[in-house]
Enzyme design. Structure first.
Site, short mmCIF file in Angstrom:
data_model
loop_
_atom_site.label_atom_id
_atom_site.label_comp_id
_atom_site.label_asym_id
_atom_site.label_seq_id
_atom_site.Cartn_x
_atom_site.Cartn_y
_atom_site.Cartn_z
CB CYS A 194 -0.97 -0.01 1.17
SG CYS A 194 -0.34 -0.75 2.68
CG HIS B 288 -0.56 3.86 4.03
ND1 HIS B 288 -1.24 3.84 5.22
CD2 HIS B 288 -0.16 2.57 3.82
CE1 HIS B 288 -1.25 2.60 5.71
NE2 HIS B 288 -0.61 1.83 4.88
N1 LIG Z 1 -4.93 -2.93 5.18
C1 LIG Z 1 -4.22 -2.44 4.18
O1 LIG Z 1 -4.06 -1.22 3.99
C2 LIG Z 1 -3.57 -3.38 3.22
C3 LIG Z 1 -3.01 -2.84 2.07
C4 LIG Z 1 -2.38 -3.66 1.16
C5 LIG Z 1 -2.33 -5.00 1.41
N2 LIG Z 1 -2.90 -5.54 2.52
C6 LIG Z 1 -2.86 -6.98 2.69
O2 LIG Z 1 -4.19 -7.48 2.55
C7 LIG Z 1 -4.37 -8.63 3.36
C8 LIG Z 1 -5.58 -8.44 4.27
O3 LIG Z 1 -5.42 -7.27 5.01
P1 LIG Z 1 -6.59 -6.63 5.86
O4 LIG Z 1 -6.05 -5.31 6.27
O5 LIG Z 1 -7.91 -6.68 5.17
O6 LIG Z 1 -6.63 -7.63 7.13
P2 LIG Z 1 -7.83 -7.98 8.12
O7 LIG Z 1 -8.74 -6.84 8.29
O8 LIG Z 1 -7.17 -8.55 9.32
O9 LIG Z 1 -8.63 -9.15 7.35
C9 LIG Z 1 -8.08 -10.42 7.14
C10 LIG Z 1 -9.02 -11.27 6.29
O10 LIG Z 1 -8.39 -12.53 6.06
C11 LIG Z 1 -9.23 -13.57 6.54
N3 LIG Z 1 -8.46 -14.66 7.09
C12 LIG Z 1 -7.60 -14.62 8.13
N4 LIG Z 1 -7.13 -15.86 8.40
C13 LIG Z 1 -7.72 -16.70 7.52
C14 LIG Z 1 -7.67 -18.10 7.29
N5 LIG Z 1 -6.91 -18.91 8.03
N6 LIG Z 1 -8.43 -18.61 6.29
C15 LIG Z 1 -9.23 -17.83 5.55
N7 LIG Z 1 -9.32 -16.48 5.71
C16 LIG Z 1 -8.58 -15.94 6.69
C17 LIG Z 1 -10.08 -12.92 7.61
O11 LIG Z 1 -11.24 -13.70 7.82
P3 LIG Z 1 -11.98 -13.72 9.26
O12 LIG Z 1 -12.73 -12.43 9.35
O13 LIG Z 1 -12.87 -14.90 9.15
O14 LIG Z 1 -10.91 -13.84 10.29
C18 LIG Z 1 -10.34 -11.56 6.95
O15 LIG Z 1 -11.36 -11.70 5.99
C19 LIG Z 1 -3.03 -8.84 4.04
O16 LIG Z 1 -2.27 -9.73 3.25
C20 LIG Z 1 -2.41 -7.48 4.03
O17 LIG Z 1 -1.01 -7.52 4.12
C21 LIG Z 1 -3.53 -4.76 3.42
#
Ligand SMILES: NC(=O)c1ccc[n+]([C@@H]2O[C@H](COP(=O)([O-])OP(=O)(O)OC[C@H]3O[C@@H](n4cnc5c(N)ncnc54)[C@H](OP(=O)(O)O)[C@@H]3O)[C@@H](O)[C@H]2O)c1
Length: 342
Positions: free
Chosen positions: A132, A254
Site C-alpha cells: 500500500c 498512507h
Molecule cells: N490494510 C491495508 O491497507 C492493506 C493494504 C495492502 C495489502 N494488505 C494486505 O491485505 C491482506 C488483508 O489485510 P486486511 O487489512 O484486510 O486484514 P484484516 O482486516 O485482518 O482481514 C483479514 C481477512 O483474512 C481472513 N483470514 C484470516 N485468516 C484466515 C484463514 N486462516 N483462512 C481464511 N481467511 C482468513 C479474515 O477472515 P476472518 O474475518 O474470518 O478472520 C479476513 O477476511 C493482508 O495480506 C495485508 O497484508 C492490506
C-alpha cells in the site's frame, strides 16, 4: 492473457478491512460480475453478507471449491495466498493477490493500475498488487519516471493503522479513548500503558518510527518492500531508494514525503505539467494541503507540497497521500480485474 466478459468473481478475505472495501468497490464501479463468492476463515463461515448480487453466504476458504471462479481477489494474508492461490490457478482462476507472497516472483507481474498496466499481460495465473505504501509512492513517482528516468528516491512514509487491518483500527480507537480520559498525563508524562500488543509502542497520540518488522540491515520489511517493489514496477534495478516507514495515529491514508532525482534536472514547471495530467491523482497547491482525512474514502491519490529540492538541487520534493484500503489495496485490485475484462 485470458479475458472475461461477465466473470464469476471471488473475494478471499472478504470480511477483512480490504476485503469489505473490495466488495463495495466492485459494486460502486458496476463491475460486470456474473456472481460473487465470499470466502474467509471458519470464524466467519455461514455469515450472510448483502451484496448487489444478493445475499451471499461466506464460505470457509479451507473447504471452498474454486472451480467455476474466473477471477479471485485474494486479501487474507500471505500464508493463505501461498497455500490457496496455486490451487485456484490450477482450477482455472486468475488470481489478483493483495499479499506480499508473490510480489517479487519473476513470473508474477506487479502492477499499479494507471502506472504499468501493460505488465499484466505477462501473467501466468497470478497478478500481484503492490504494498500500500509503495502504491501511493508509485502513483507520483511513476509519471515522473516515465518523463525523466528516476534515479534516486528518498521516502519517509506516514502509515495509517488500517494498514494493519481491522485490528489496527480497533487498537487506535481504544488507545484514543484510553489516553483521552487522562489528557493531562500526555503532557506531564505519567501516562498509563494501554492494553494491546499490536505495535511495539502505543499508537494513540503517538508516532512510531518503525512500521513492520526489522529485517536486513536494520531496515523493516515495509522499507525493503518500498525498495524492491519500486524497482520492479518502474523496471529499473539501479534506482537508489532510501526508505523510512513510520506508523502514525491516523485511521486511513498512507502518506509519503518523497524527494526524487532523475537522469536529468526536473524543474517545478515540468513536475506540475507531468503530475497535473497524470491519471488517478489530484495535484493540490499549498492553499489546499493534502492530508489523510482528505484522502479517506476517495479513489484519487492527492499530491501537494511540490518543490524543487534545495539540499541537492535538480530534483523534486512532494507529499503524496492515498487511501490505503482503496488505491493502496482494494481499488487497485479491482482496477486490475477491469484490465482482465474483454
Ligand atoms: N490494510 C491495508 O491497507 C492493506 C493494504 C495492502 C495489502 N494488505 C494486505 O491485505 C491482506 C488483508 O489485510 P486486511 O487489512 O484486510 O486484514 P484484516 O482486516 O485482518 O482481514 C483479514 C481477512 O483474512 C481472513 N483470514 C484470516 N485468516 C484466515 C484463514 N486462516 N483462512 C481464511 N481467511 C482468513 C479474515 O477472515 P476472518 O474475518 O474470518 O478472520 C479476513 O477476511 C493482508 O495480506 C495485508 O497484508 C492490506
Amino acid at each position: 492473457m485470458k479475458t472475461f466478459t461477465n466473470p464469476s468473481v471471488a473475494i478471499v478475505g472478504a470480511t477483512g478491512a480490504v476485503g469489505t472495501t473490495m466488495l463495495s468497490i466492485l459494486e460502486e464501479r458496476g463491475f460486470p460480475a456474473s456472481d460473487v463468492r465470499l470466502m474467509a476463515s471458519s470464524r466467519s463461515a455461514g455469515r450472510v453478507i448483502d451484496t448487489k448480487w444478493g445475499g451471499v453466504e461466506v464460505e470457509d476458504l479451507e473447504s471452498a471449491n474454486p472451480s467455476g471462479i474466473d477471477i479471485a481477489l485474494f486479501s487474507a494474508g500471505g500464508a493463505r495466498s501461498r497455500e490457496y492461490a496455486p490451487r485456484f490457478v490450477s482450477a482455472g482462476t486468475t488470481v489478483i493477490d493483495n499479499s506480499s507472497a508473490f510480489r517479487m516472483d519473476d513470473t508474477v507481474p506487479l502492477v499499479v493500475a494507471q502506472v504499468n498496466d501493460d505488465a499484466i499481460r505477462t501473467h501466468e495465473g497470478i497478478v500481484a498488487n503492490p504494498n500500500c505504501t509503495t502504491m501511493v509512492a508509485m502513483m507520483a513517482a511513476g509519471p515522473l519516471h516515465q518523463a525523466a528516468g528516476l534515479r534516486t528516491l528518498f521516502a519517509t512514509s506516514y502509515q495509517s493503522v488500517s494498514g494493519s487491518g481491522q485490528t489496527g483500527i480497533t487498537q487506535l480507537a481504544a488507545e484514543i479513548d484510553h489516553f483521552g480520559s487522562d489528557r493531562e498525563s500526555l503532557v506531564t508524562g505519567n501516562w498509563v500503558e494501554p492494553d494491546g500488543e499490536l505495535y511495539a509502542r502505543p499508537i494513540g497520540y503517538n508516532v512510531l518510527p518503525l512500521a513492520g518488522s526489522v529485517a536486513e540491515a536494520g531496515y523493516t520489511d515495509e522499507e525493503w518492500k518500498l525498495v524492491h517493489e519500486s524497482r520492479k514496477i518502474l523496471e529499473r534495478d539501479d534506482i537508489a531508494v532510501e526508505p523510512t516507514c513510520v506508523r502514525v495515529p491516523v485511521m486511513v491514508g498512507h502518506g509519503i514525503s518523497a524527494s526524487m532525482w532523475f537522469d536529468r534536472r526536473v524543474d517545478l514547471d515540468e513536475a506540475v505539467a507531468v503530475l497535473g495530467s497524470a491519471p488517478g491523482m489530484q495535484l493540490w497547491d499549498d492553499t489546499k494541503v493534502p492530508t489523510p482525512l482528505d484522502s479517506a474514502g476517495i479513489d484519487d491519490i492527492l499530491v501537494g507540497r511540490l518543490r524543487e529540492t534545495i539540499g541537492f538541487p535538480g530534483g523534486i520534493s512532494l507529499f503524496a497521500i492515498g487511501d490505503n484500503l482503496r488505491k493502496g489495496a482494494a481499488l487497485n485490485a479491482v482496477q486490475l480485474a477491469e484490465l482482465l475484462l474483454e
